[in-house]
Write a protein that holds these residues in place. Structure first.
Motif, PDB file in Angstrom:
ATOM      1  N   GLU A  54       0.767  -1.055  -0.144  1.00 11.68           N
ATOM      2  CA  GLU A  54       0.021   0.130  -0.078  1.00 11.68           C
ATOM      3  C   GLU A  54       0.612   1.211  -0.046  1.00 11.68           C
ATOM      4  O   GLU A  54       0.323   2.357   0.069  1.00 11.68           O
ATOM      5  N   TRP A  55       2.211   1.251  -0.160  1.00 13.16           N
ATOM      6  CA  TRP A  55       3.012   2.201  -0.153  1.00 13.16           C
ATOM      7  C   TRP A  55       2.816   3.306  -1.206  1.00 13.16           C
ATOM      8  O   TRP A  55       2.711   2.712  -2.346  1.00 13.16           O
ATOM      9  N   PRO A  56       2.413   4.535  -1.270  1.00 12.23           N
ATOM     10  CA  PRO A  56       2.066   5.316  -2.635  1.00 12.23           C
ATOM     11  C   PRO A  56       3.350   5.256  -3.516  1.00 12.23           C
ATOM     12  O   PRO A  56       3.058   5.455  -4.526  1.00 12.23           O
ATOM     13  N   GLU A  57       4.631   5.092  -3.072  1.00 12.78           N
ATOM     14  CA  GLU A  57       5.848   4.996  -4.107  1.00 12.78           C
ATOM     15  C   GLU A  57       5.574   3.893  -4.954  1.00 12.78           C
ATOM     16  O   GLU A  57       6.369   3.994  -5.937  1.00 12.78           O
ATOM     17  N   LEU A  58       5.021   2.951  -4.766  1.00 12.52           N
ATOM     18  CA  LEU A  58       4.828   1.691  -5.353  1.00 12.52           C
ATOM     19  C   LEU A  58       3.447   1.487  -5.809  1.00 12.52           C
ATOM     20  O   LEU A  58       3.044   0.423  -6.216  1.00 12.52           O
ATOM     21  N   ARG A  59       2.952   2.508  -6.342  1.00 11.62           N
ATOM     22  CA  ARG A  59       1.547   2.479  -6.678  1.00 11.62           C
ATOM     23  C   ARG A  59       1.362   1.780  -8.309  1.00 11.62           C
ATOM     24  O   ARG A  59       0.306   1.222  -8.531  1.00 11.62           O
ATOM     25  N   GLU A  60       2.335   1.906  -9.011  1.00  8.91           N
ATOM     26  CA  GLU A  60       2.436   1.049 -10.357  1.00  8.91           C
ATOM     27  C   GLU A  60       2.888  -0.256 -10.143  1.00  8.91           C
ATOM     28  O   GLU A  60       2.906  -1.088 -11.173  1.00  8.91           O
ATOM     29  N   TRP A  61       3.336  -0.637  -8.950  1.00  7.98           N
ATOM     30  CA  TRP A  61       3.910  -1.960  -8.688  1.00  7.98           C
ATOM     31  C   TRP A  61       2.873  -3.004  -8.533  1.00  7.98           C
ATOM     32  O   TRP A  61       1.905  -2.980  -7.795  1.00  7.98           O
ATOM     33  N   ARG A  62       3.180  -4.320  -9.063  1.00  8.22           N
ATOM     34  CA  ARG A  62       2.241  -5.253  -8.807  1.00  8.22           C
ATOM     35  C   ARG A  62       2.877  -6.290  -8.010  1.00  8.22           C
ATOM     36  O   ARG A  62       4.122  -6.531  -8.222  1.00  8.22           O
ATOM     37  N   PRO A  63       2.263  -6.819  -6.876  1.00  9.25           N
ATOM     38  CA  PRO A  63       3.058  -7.656  -5.831  1.00  9.25           C
ATOM     39  C   PRO A  63       3.721  -8.746  -6.525  1.00  9.25           C
ATOM     40  O   PRO A  63       3.021  -9.450  -7.240  1.00  9.25           O
ATOM     41  N   ALA A  64       4.994  -9.065  -6.040  1.00  6.20           N
ATOM     42  CA  ALA A  64       5.675 -10.226  -6.673  1.00  6.20           C
ATOM     43  C   ALA A  64       4.909 -11.578  -5.968  1.00  6.20           C
ATOM     44  O   ALA A  64       4.337 -11.469  -4.965  1.00  6.20           O
ATOM     45  N   LYS A  65       4.942 -12.680  -6.767  1.00  6.25           N
ATOM     46  CA  LYS A  65       3.977 -13.657  -6.413  1.00  6.25           C
ATOM     47  C   LYS A  65       5.202 -14.865  -5.680  1.00  6.25           C
ATOM     48  O   LYS A  65       4.803 -16.131  -5.517  1.00  6.25           O
ATOM     49  N   LEU A  66       6.612 -14.282  -5.400  1.00  4.31           N
ATOM     50  CA  LEU A  66       7.525 -15.328  -5.065  1.00  4.31           C
ATOM     51  C   LEU A  66       7.239 -15.450  -3.494  1.00  4.31           C
ATOM     52  O   LEU A  66       7.289 -16.655  -3.105  1.00  4.31           O
ATOM     53  N   GLY A  67       6.682 -14.522  -2.813  1.00  3.07           N
ATOM     54  CA  GLY A  67       6.637 -14.838  -1.426  1.00  3.07           C
ATOM     55  C   GLY A  67       7.819 -15.314  -0.697  1.00  3.07           C
ATOM     56  O   GLY A  67       8.966 -14.964  -0.951  1.00  3.07           O
ATOM     57  N   ALA A  68       7.654 -16.298   0.105  1.00  2.00           N
ATOM     58  CA  ALA A  68       8.484 -17.093   0.732  1.00  2.00           C
ATOM     59  C   ALA A  68       8.935 -18.523   0.118  1.00  2.00           C
ATOM     60  O   ALA A  68       9.613 -19.238   0.780  1.00  2.00           O
ATOM     61  N   ASP A  69       8.664 -18.456  -1.117  1.00  2.00           N
ATOM     62  CA  ASP A  69       8.679 -19.729  -1.861  1.00  2.00           C
ATOM     63  C   ASP A  69      10.224 -19.809  -2.475  1.00  2.00           C
ATOM     64  O   ASP A  69      10.471 -19.084  -3.536  1.00  2.00           O
ATOM     65  N   ARG A  70      11.158 -20.353  -1.854  1.00  2.00           N
ATOM     66  CA  ARG A  70      12.743 -20.339  -2.358  1.00  2.00           C
ATOM     67  C   ARG A  70      12.674 -21.081  -3.673  1.00  2.00           C
ATOM     68  O   ARG A  70      13.660 -20.751  -4.271  1.00  2.00           O
TER      69      ARG A  70
END
Length: 297
Positions: free
Chosen positions: A80-96
């Motif tokens: 939810e950070w405003p400076e990352l408004r165009e960013w899509r969440p990575a789907k890596l998570g904690a999956d090594r």
């Protein structure tokens, strides 16, 4: 709850890792804190890992290089950070395992972005770490989309105090994992994005006629298109540029004459910097220009 606002450096480090997907310790240091000793970056990353915000994998074939990525918790914190408004969440998570499978391409994209950031610092222009945004989703309708490897924002200060210009580019980083024809087909996908006008079912014809292309909601002008070619020798670079040239010449003049499309080898880009004339216009591959070169200039 972790307070990442307690240190601006922690916030930037977490934001960069979430946005870039993956980076080595050295890449992180050069991105967020090149003016201090690398030990400070190592301590910062270790602290974020202890707090559960980032994790790492180790590459034994690369001198046990540590590669960092944001955990699912870290992604949640920054989403939810405003400076990352165009960013899509990575789907890596904690999956090594997922991180390990895509590490080669991800680190090459990070290294390319780092080249733009470092070049801007050197030239007195503006391209901050978060101005390099991987995998920005651009819908084409029907469930299809164009997702460039990265979108870069770059403010070029004109020499002699004549103001500045804001540049944007879609960047495709090719590691020769697909054939030249498949790579070149991406140009046609960008042409589709250039002309795509979303149409809602049931809209009156008069309303549809007034609608503009979807990309205009985000950009005042369509971003230029940069192909960065890696993992191949000079002959492979030439083959890929030839395929890109053939594809570009099949596009309509509205796209071909408006959108600069350039290609460069990653080797040349890293050796000389993105601002050097290492780029070849795919419609005139005998030339070498700066990527900021204006159409018709």
């Amino acid at each position: 709850m972790v307070d990442v606002d307690a240190g601006g450096g922690d916030r930037l480090a977490l934001g960069v890792l979430a946005q870039y997907r993956m980076a080595t310790t050295e890449q992180m240091h050069r991105l967020i804190a090149p003016g201090v000793r690398i030990e400070r970056t190592r301590r910062r990353l270790a602290k974020l890992r202890q707090e559960g915000l980032v994790d790492r994998i180790t590459l034994p074939q690369a001198g046990r290089t540590r590669v960092w990525f944001a955990t699912a918790y870290g992604v949640e914190v920054v989403s939810e950070w405003p400076e990352l408004r165009e960013w899509r969440p990575a789907k890596l998570g904690a999956d090594r395992t997922a991180a390990r499978l895509r590490v080669g391409h991800a680190l090459t994209v990070t290294e390319t972005g780092l080249a733009f950031v470092a070049d801007a610092r050197r030239c007195g222009d503006v391209c901050r770490p978060l101005d390099w945004i991987p995998e920005v989703y651009h819908p084409l309708g029907g469930g299809e989309a164009v997702i460039p490897d990265a979108l870069v924002y770059y403010r070029q200060d004109r020499r002699g105090g004549e103001g500045w210009s804001m540049l944007r580019a879609f960047v495709e980083v090719d590691r020769a994992t697909m054939g030249p024809e498949r790579l070149a087909a991406k140009i046609r996908a960008y042409e589709r994005l250039f002309t795509y006008v979303p149409v809602a079912v049931g809209q009156p014809r008069a309303v549809r006629a007034r609608q503009e292309e979807d990309w205009r909601r985000r950009y005042p002008v369509f971003p230029r298109l940069l192909f960065v070619l890696d993992a191949t020798g000079p002959a492979g670079v030439e083959n890929r540029i030839t395929a890109l040239t053939a594809s570009a010449r099949l596009t309509g003049p509205a796209f071909r004459d408006t959108v600069p499309i350039y290609a460069a080898s990653l080797t040349d880009l890293l050796r000389n910097g993105p601002s050097a004339p290492v780029w070849r216009p795919v419609t005139a591959p005998g030339q070498h220009v700066n990527w900021t070169h204006q159409v018709g200039a």
